[in-house]
Design a protein around this motif. Structure first.
Motif, short mmCIF file in Angstrom:
data_model
loop_
_atom_site.label_atom_id
_atom_site.label_comp_id
_atom_site.label_asym_id
_atom_site.label_seq_id
_atom_site.Cartn_x
_atom_site.Cartn_y
_atom_site.Cartn_z
N ALA A 140 0.81 -1.22 0.00
CA ALA A 140 0.00 0.00 0.00
C ALA A 140 0.84 1.27 0.00
N HIS A 141 1.97 1.25 0.72
CA HIS A 141 2.84 2.42 0.83
C HIS A 141 4.28 1.96 0.81
N CYS A 142 5.14 2.71 0.09
CA CYS A 142 6.56 2.37 0.01
C CYS A 142 7.40 3.63 0.21
N HIS A 143 8.49 3.48 0.94
CA HIS A 143 9.36 4.61 1.28
C HIS A 143 10.81 4.20 1.14
N GLU A 144 11.69 5.19 0.99
CA GLU A 144 13.13 4.97 1.03
C GLU A 144 13.76 6.08 1.85
N PHE A 145 14.74 5.70 2.66
CA PHE A 145 15.43 6.67 3.50
C PHE A 145 16.94 6.44 3.41
N SER A 146 17.67 7.53 3.22
CA SER A 146 19.13 7.44 3.25
C SER A 146 19.73 8.51 4.15
N GLU A 147 18.88 9.38 4.72
CA GLU A 147 19.34 10.41 5.64
C GLU A 147 18.60 10.25 6.96
N LEU A 148 19.37 10.23 8.05
CA LEU A 148 18.80 9.97 9.36
C LEU A 148 17.76 11.03 9.75
N ALA A 149 18.03 12.29 9.46
CA ALA A 149 17.09 13.36 9.84
C ALA A 149 15.73 13.13 9.19
N SER A 150 15.74 12.74 7.93
CA SER A 150 14.48 12.47 7.23
C SER A 150 13.76 11.26 7.84
N PHE A 151 14.51 10.22 8.15
CA PHE A 151 13.91 9.04 8.77
C PHE A 151 13.31 9.39 10.13
N GLU A 152 14.05 10.13 10.94
CA GLU A 152 13.55 10.51 12.27
C GLU A 152 12.28 11.33 12.15
N GLN A 153 12.20 12.18 11.14
CA GLN A 153 11.02 13.01 10.94
C GLN A 153 9.82 12.18 10.48
N GLN A 154 10.05 11.13 9.68
CA GLN A 154 8.97 10.39 9.04
C GLN A 154 8.60 9.07 9.69
N VAL A 155 9.43 8.54 10.60
CA VAL A 155 9.21 7.17 11.09
C VAL A 155 7.84 7.00 11.75
N GLY A 156 7.40 7.99 12.51
CA GLY A 156 6.08 7.89 13.14
C GLY A 156 4.98 7.79 12.11
N HIS A 157 5.09 8.56 11.04
CA HIS A 157 4.11 8.53 9.95
C HIS A 157 4.11 7.16 9.27
N VAL A 158 5.31 6.63 8.99
CA VAL A 158 5.43 5.32 8.34
C VAL A 158 4.75 4.25 9.19
N LEU A 159 5.02 4.27 10.49
CA LEU A 159 4.45 3.27 11.40
C LEU A 159 2.93 3.38 11.50
N GLY A 160 2.39 4.56 11.26
CA GLY A 160 0.96 4.77 11.41
C GLY A 160 0.14 4.51 10.17
N GLN A 161 0.79 4.29 9.03
CA GLN A 161 0.05 4.07 7.79
C GLN A 161 -0.60 2.69 7.78
N ASP A 162 -1.73 2.60 7.07
CA ASP A 162 -2.35 1.29 6.84
C ASP A 162 -1.48 0.51 5.88
N GLY A 163 -1.21 -0.72 6.24
CA GLY A 163 -0.30 -1.54 5.47
C GLY A 163 -0.97 -2.39 4.42
N PRO A 164 -0.15 -3.20 3.80
CA PRO A 164 1.26 -3.36 4.16
C PRO A 164 2.09 -2.16 3.72
N VAL A 165 3.04 -1.80 4.59
CA VAL A 165 3.94 -0.67 4.36
C VAL A 165 5.35 -1.22 4.20
N PHE A 166 6.11 -0.64 3.30
CA PHE A 166 7.49 -1.06 3.06
C PHE A 166 8.39 0.16 3.14
N ALA A 167 9.56 0.01 3.75
CA ALA A 167 10.53 1.10 3.79
C ALA A 167 11.94 0.53 3.70
N THR A 168 12.70 1.04 2.74
CA THR A 168 14.11 0.69 2.62
C THR A 168 14.92 1.69 3.42
#
Length: 194
Positions: free
Chosen positions: A127-155
């Motif tokens: 349902a949702h896919c993300h990619e992160f290579s910068e820690l600041a971006s991941f820290e900002q978005q991780v709560g959002h990623v965890l809250g999405q209806d899945g299945p959710v994927f993040a590299t």
């Protein structure tokens, strides 16, 4: 590039009653950062973390299931992406730590370190896919990623880490499995609607 343990520390701040399923190197680091009864370690069955997580997500739709997978492990079971997408568990979040190597087996390179796992998951039907290579971006978005209806994927594009010590006696401990079963049993399940 990020360090896996930094990503996990950020993730740990958002983990409450979720089931966290980690494989190999991810299991070692996650256990050091956030030891808890609702951790499930998939070691000795390379590639099956995502399949184990699917079973837990379907069996406990009331609980969020978070998978901490490795790129080498996922390559062993790419078909699980299609199976997970077809089952469409809304409570499953699948993180893949991509460092380009089979870290648990001596650091040998995976066949194509530039493989796009998020694109594969998207094509499979997550349902949702993300990619992160910068820690600041991941820290900002991780709560959002965890809250999405899945299945959710993040590299998570992470650096190769220093060699880890695998204490299999601890990771395989019967007491650990017993604690997980007790925590799952104690957690309330939703009542079936009538």
């Amino acid at each position: 590039m990020m360090k896996r343990n930094q990503c996990f520390r950020s993730l740990a701040r958002h983990i409450g009653e979720q089931i966290v399923l980690a494989s190999y190197s991810a299991a070692v680091e996650w256990n050091e950062i956030n030891p808890r009864p609702l951790n499930y370690f998939s070691i000795g069955a390379m590639g099956l973390a995502s399949s184990h997580a699917l079973g837990l997500a379907l069996g406990r739709p009331d609980k969020r299931v978070v998978v901490l997978d490795g790129d080498g492990s996922l390559l062993m079971n790419l078909g699980s992406l299609v199976t997970i997408a077809a089952a469409a568990p809304r409570n499953l979040v699948h993180f893949v730590c991509q460092n380009g190597i089979y870290e648990a087996n001596g650091g040998h390179p995976i066949p194509n370190p530039k493989v796009d796992f998020a694109a594969m998951a998207r094509s499979a039907g997550y349902a949702h896919c993300h990619e992160f290579s910068e820690l600041a971006s991941f820290e900002q978005q991780v709560g959002h990623v965890l809250g999405q209806d899945g299945p959710v994927f993040a590299t998570l594009h992470v650096e190769r880490s220093q060699p880890l010590t695998y204490d299999y006696t601890d990771l395989y401990a019967a007491a650990r499995r017993k604690a997980l079963r007790a925590a799952l049993h104690e957690s309330p399940r939703p009542r079936p609607s009538s």
